[in-house]
Design an enzyme around this catalytic site. Structure first.
Site, mmCIF file in Angstrom:
data_model
loop_
_atom_site.group_PDB
_atom_site.id
_atom_site.type_symbol
_atom_site.label_atom_id
_atom_site.label_comp_id
_atom_site.label_asym_id
_atom_site.label_seq_id
_atom_site.Cartn_x
_atom_site.Cartn_y
_atom_site.Cartn_z
ATOM 1 N N ASP A 181 3.097 17.564 -26.409
ATOM 2 C CA ASP A 181 3.307 17.483 -25.086
ATOM 3 C C ASP A 181 5.076 17.992 -24.868
ATOM 4 O OD1 ASP A 181 0.659 17.555 -24.278
ATOM 5 O OD2 ASP A 181 0.676 15.308 -24.077
ATOM 6 N N ASP B 296 -3.119 22.373 -21.923
ATOM 7 C CA ASP B 296 -3.408 21.334 -20.772
ATOM 8 C C ASP B 296 -3.351 22.284 -19.700
ATOM 9 O OD1 ASP B 296 -3.665 19.349 -22.451
ATOM 10 O OD2 ASP B 296 -1.615 18.583 -21.826
#
Length: 162
Positions: free
Chosen positions: A117, A133
């Site tokens: 991330d 995501d």
């Protein structure tokens, strides 16, 4: 007609997945040493994080469960859209975007044991996330809107048939 639709959907899935993986590659290469970069100052920073869980790091450490669930969900979704069961282009593309995001995070889980991330909203206290995501979230939102409109359209049709 269906063949052309399938080809474009496959291209879209590949492009979104590739974009996700390329951005994660650069995040890992340039941010993994703890550097945080302002993308839009006061709004979004780029900061490297390794997520062993799912959204908001829930259920950390359940790697193989996530891998199995993602594979089953992606295979089922691909079967649905590529077997001509999907009648709406909106539905078709929404599911395709979700598949792309699922594959992007699946690749990370399989090869690294975690999801990379790097997009950190700084204007609110929120989780760090990635392109995959975003794809899953936008695809799911689009799917929800489609299902809502489809349900309303069916109810309206039932009223006019009475």
């Amino acid at each position: 007609m269906h063949r052309k639709k399938h080809i474009w959907c496959a291209v879209m899935i590949i492009l979104i997945t590739a974009f996700d993986q390329v951005t994660k590659f650069f995040a890992q290469k340039y941010l993994s040493d703890g550097i945080s970069l302002h993308f839009i100052k006061g709004f979004v920073d780029f900061r490297y994080a390794e997520n062993t869980g799912m959204a908001f790091s829930l259920f950390s450490g359940a790697r193989w469960i996530f891998i199995a669930i993602t594979i089953i969900a992606c295979v089922a979704a691909m079967w649905y859209i590529f077997s001509n069961k999907c009648s709406s282009l909106w539905l078709y593309w929404s599911i395709g975007v979700i598949i792309a995001g699922g594959i992007g995070n699946l690749i990370d889980r399989v090869f690294y044991g975690f999801v990379i991330d790097f997009i950190e909203p700084t204007f609110i206290n929120f989780a760090i996330f990635n392109i995959a995501d975003c794809a899953v979230t936008l695809g799911a939102g689009s799917l929800f809107i489609y299902l809502l409109f489809d349900t309303l359209k069916k109810k309206d049709k039932e009223k006019t048939d009475e």
